[in-house]
Design a protein around this motif. Structure first.
Motif, PDB file in Angstrom:
ATOM      1  N   ALA A   1       0.818  -1.213   0.000  1.00 18.72           N
ATOM      2  CA  ALA A   1       0.000   0.000   0.000  1.00 18.72           C
ATOM      3  C   ALA A   1       0.852   1.264   0.000  1.00 18.72           C
ATOM      4  O   ALA A   1       0.377   2.340  -0.365  1.00 18.72           O
ATOM      5  N   GLY A   2       2.085   1.150   0.440  1.00 19.15           N
ATOM      6  CA  GLY A   2       2.950   2.313   0.537  1.00 19.15           C
ATOM      7  C   GLY A   2       2.658   3.195   1.732  1.00 19.15           C
ATOM      8  O   GLY A   2       3.118   4.341   1.795  1.00 19.15           O
ATOM      9  N   ARG A   3       1.944   2.652   2.716  1.00 19.18           N
ATOM     10  CA  ARG A   3       1.594   3.459   3.884  1.00 19.18           C
ATOM     11  C   ARG A   3       1.200   2.549   5.052  1.00 19.18           C
ATOM     12  O   ARG A   3       0.885   1.371   4.862  1.00 19.18           O
ATOM     13  N   GLY A   4       1.200   3.116   6.237  1.00 14.14           N
ATOM     14  CA  GLY A   4       0.762   2.421   7.442  1.00 14.14           C
ATOM     15  C   GLY A   4      -0.721   2.647   7.674  1.00 14.14           C
ATOM     16  O   GLY A   4      -1.460   2.834   6.698  1.00 14.14           O
ATOM     17  N   PRO A   5      -1.119   2.638   8.924  1.00 15.95           N
ATOM     18  CA  PRO A   5      -0.243   2.577  10.099  1.00 15.95           C
ATOM     19  C   PRO A   5       0.296   1.177  10.372  1.00 15.95           C
ATOM     20  O   PRO A   5      -0.364   0.178  10.126  1.00 15.95           O
ATOM     21  N   LEU A   6       1.528   1.146  10.863  1.00 17.65           N
ATOM     22  CA  LEU A   6       2.198  -0.082  11.261  1.00 17.65           C
ATOM     23  C   LEU A   6       3.029   0.251  12.496  1.00 17.65           C
ATOM     24  O   LEU A   6       3.612   1.333  12.570  1.00 17.65           O
ATOM     25  N   PHE A   7       3.072  -0.684  13.435  1.00 20.25           N
ATOM     26  CA  PHE A   7       3.720  -0.409  14.713  1.00 20.25           C
ATOM     27  C   PHE A   7       4.580  -1.589  15.152  1.00 20.25           C
ATOM     28  O   PHE A   7       4.306  -2.736  14.802  1.00 20.25           O
ATOM     29  N   LEU A   8       5.601  -1.289  15.957  1.00 23.23           N
ATOM     30  CA  LEU A   8       6.225  -2.293  16.800  1.00 23.23           C
ATOM     31  C   LEU A   8       5.535  -2.204  18.163  1.00 23.23           C
ATOM     32  O   LEU A   8       5.489  -1.138  18.783  1.00 23.23           O
ATOM     33  N   ARG A   9       4.994  -3.318  18.617  1.00 22.18           N
ATOM     34  CA  ARG A   9       4.256  -3.354  19.881  1.00 22.18           C
ATOM     35  C   ARG A   9       5.091  -4.056  20.940  1.00 22.18           C
ATOM     36  O   ARG A   9       5.479  -5.213  20.774  1.00 22.18           O
ATOM     37  N   ARG A  10       5.399  -3.343  22.013  1.00 19.42           N
ATOM     38  CA  ARG A  10       6.135  -3.918  23.128  1.00 19.42           C
ATOM     39  C   ARG A  10       5.187  -4.762  23.972  1.00 19.42           C
ATOM     40  O   ARG A  10       3.956  -4.614  23.892  1.00 19.42           O
ATOM     41  N   THR A  11       5.725  -5.653  24.796  1.00 17.23           N
ATOM     42  CA  THR A  11       4.884  -6.556  25.584  1.00 17.23           C
ATOM     43  C   THR A  11       3.983  -5.824  26.564  1.00 17.23           C
ATOM     44  O   THR A  11       2.943  -6.355  26.960  1.00 17.23           O
ATOM     45  N   ASP A  12       4.353  -4.588  26.953  1.00 16.61           N
ATOM     46  CA  ASP A  12       3.493  -3.834  27.865  1.00 16.61           C
ATOM     47  C   ASP A  12       2.440  -3.006  27.132  1.00 16.61           C
ATOM     48  O   ASP A  12       1.716  -2.233  27.752  1.00 16.61           O
ATOM     49  N   GLY A  13       2.348  -3.166  25.812  1.00 15.42           N
ATOM     50  CA  GLY A  13       1.346  -2.467  25.019  1.00 15.42           C
ATOM     51  C   GLY A  13       1.823  -1.182  24.379  1.00 15.42           C
ATOM     52  O   GLY A  13       1.116  -0.607  23.544  1.00 15.42           O
ATOM     53  N   TRP A  14       3.000  -0.690  24.746  1.00 15.71           N
ATOM     54  CA  TRP A  14       3.566   0.513  24.120  1.00 15.71           C
ATOM     55  C   TRP A  14       3.750   0.292  22.629  1.00 15.71           C
ATOM     56  O   TRP A  14       4.175  -0.782  22.184  1.00 15.71           O
ATOM     57  N   LEU A  15       3.434   1.325  21.822  1.00 17.47           N
ATOM     58  CA  LEU A  15       3.506   1.218  20.365  1.00 17.47           C
ATOM     59  C   LEU A  15       4.524   2.204  19.799  1.00 17.47           C
ATOM     60  O   LEU A  15       4.507   3.383  20.129  1.00 17.47           O
ATOM     61  N   LEU A  16       5.403   1.704  18.940  1.00 17.97           N
ATOM     62  CA  LEU A  16       6.353   2.546  18.216  1.00 17.97           C
ATOM     63  C   LEU A  16       5.888   2.632  16.767  1.00 17.97           C
ATOM     64  O   LEU A  16       5.915   1.626  16.044  1.00 17.97           O
ATOM     65  N   PRO A  17       5.430   3.797  16.294  1.00 17.59           N
ATOM     66  CA  PRO A  17       4.996   3.910  14.892  1.00 17.59           C
ATOM     67  C   PRO A  17       6.170   3.713  13.943  1.00 17.59           C
ATOM     68  O   PRO A  17       7.274   4.202  14.181  1.00 17.59           O
ATOM     69  N   LEU A  18       5.927   2.999  12.862  1.00 23.28           N
ATOM     70  CA  LEU A  18       6.921   2.782  11.821  1.00 23.28           C
ATOM     71  C   LEU A  18       6.575   3.656  10.617  1.00 23.28           C
ATOM     72  O   LEU A  18       5.422   3.700  10.185  1.00 23.28           O
ATOM     73  N   ASP A  19       7.568   4.330  10.070  1.00 20.57           N
ATOM     74  CA  ASP A  19       7.346   5.368   9.064  1.00 20.57           C
ATOM     75  C   ASP A  19       7.322   4.772   7.655  1.00 20.57           C
ATOM     76  O   ASP A  19       8.193   5.031   6.822  1.00 20.57           O
ATOM     77  N   VAL A  20       6.295   3.954   7.402  1.00 15.70           N
ATOM     78  CA  VAL A  20       6.209   3.232   6.129  1.00 15.70           C
ATOM     79  C   VAL A  20       6.169   4.195   4.944  1.00 15.70           C
ATOM     80  O   VAL A  20       6.773   3.945   3.900  1.00 15.70           O
TER      81      VAL A  20
END
Length: 246
Positions: A40-59
């Motif tokens: 698609a050339g776009r997100g949203p896409l995240f890395l999700r830590r075990t505690d639920g914290w989300l790091l957005p990935l800049d697709v």
């Protein structure tokens, strides 16, 4: 750079690396959320830590043309360039367009296919697999947070020292917050997808990277920031033996 110029350039290719199987992280990066985001050339896409914290990935940025910060990094490259975790290949394709020798390496089949469609060369493999041209790469790139690959920066830096020429150049993008220094377990996830398989990752700000790099024998050549992103240039430790090959 004398090391790169005095050493035969590595052969480049687009096939999967032979030898050891792909790493445990491969199912995550080849899972539908990542492949779908690249298509698609776009997100949203995240890395999700075990505690639920989300790091957005800049697709969107990964799939776009190189921005000014990227171009500054590419302008610093020396000799043949190995892009570790090349993603959809914006940097490899740009280097090829400049007439430079470059190869992308990524565990994601979708990323490799995207890179090839853009006109770059890419190999589906882990950086820890046998790779072509070991000991003969002039520059390696760890962009877009890829210092996190494998969750063990010391192991990754040691591996890259074996891939570069003596005094070869490593260009690393670090976390924008300087106090970041963590090893963690994450999952790839989108807003409406089941998180993928857990895998190890790391995040390092510039001070943490410099500390680990020096401990591995790397020399700091430069550090800079551009457009809210931060970077470090490192020189490889002196090789104990001659260049190897995979």
């Amino acid at each position: 750079m004398s090391g790169a110029r005095a050493t035969a350039a590595p052969r480049l290719g687009t096939q999967r690396a032979p030898g050891r199987p792909l790493p445990a992280a491969d199912p995550a990066w080849s899972a539908d959320p990542y492949a779908d985001a690249l298509r698609a050339g776009r997100g949203p896409l995240f890395l999700r830590r075990t505690d639920g914290w989300l790091l957005p990935l800049d697709v969107e940025r990964w799939c776009a043309e190189p921005d000014p910060a990227d171009l500054e990094v590419l302008g610093r490259c020396e000799g043949a360039v190995l892009d570790v975790g090349c993603g959809p290949g914006r940097l490899v394709a740009a280097l090829e367009g400049q007439g430079r020798r470059a190869l992308g390496v990524d565990v994601s089949e979708a990323a490799v296919a995207h890179t090839v469609r853009r006109g770059g060369r890419a190999l589906r493999a882990s950086v820890f697999d046998p790779l072509p041209g070991a000991g003969r790469w002039g520059t390696a790139l760890l962009m877009d947070g890829n210092i996190g690959i494998g969750g063990d920066p010391h192991a990754l830096l040691t591996r890259l020292a074996g891939l570069l020429t003596a005094d070869g150049l490593l260009l690393v993008e670090t976390a924008p917050h300087p106090d970041v220094d963590e090893r963690l377990t994450v999952q790839l996830t989108g807003p409406r997808t089941t998180p993928g398989a857990p895998f190890p990752w790391a995040r390092l700000g510039t001070p943490a990277l410099l500390s680990r790099a020096r401990a591995c024998g790397w020399r700091v050549a430069d550090q800079w920031s551009a457009h809210t992103r931060t970077f470090v240039a490192l020189r490889a430790p002196a090789a104990e033996g001659g260049p190897g090959s995979a």
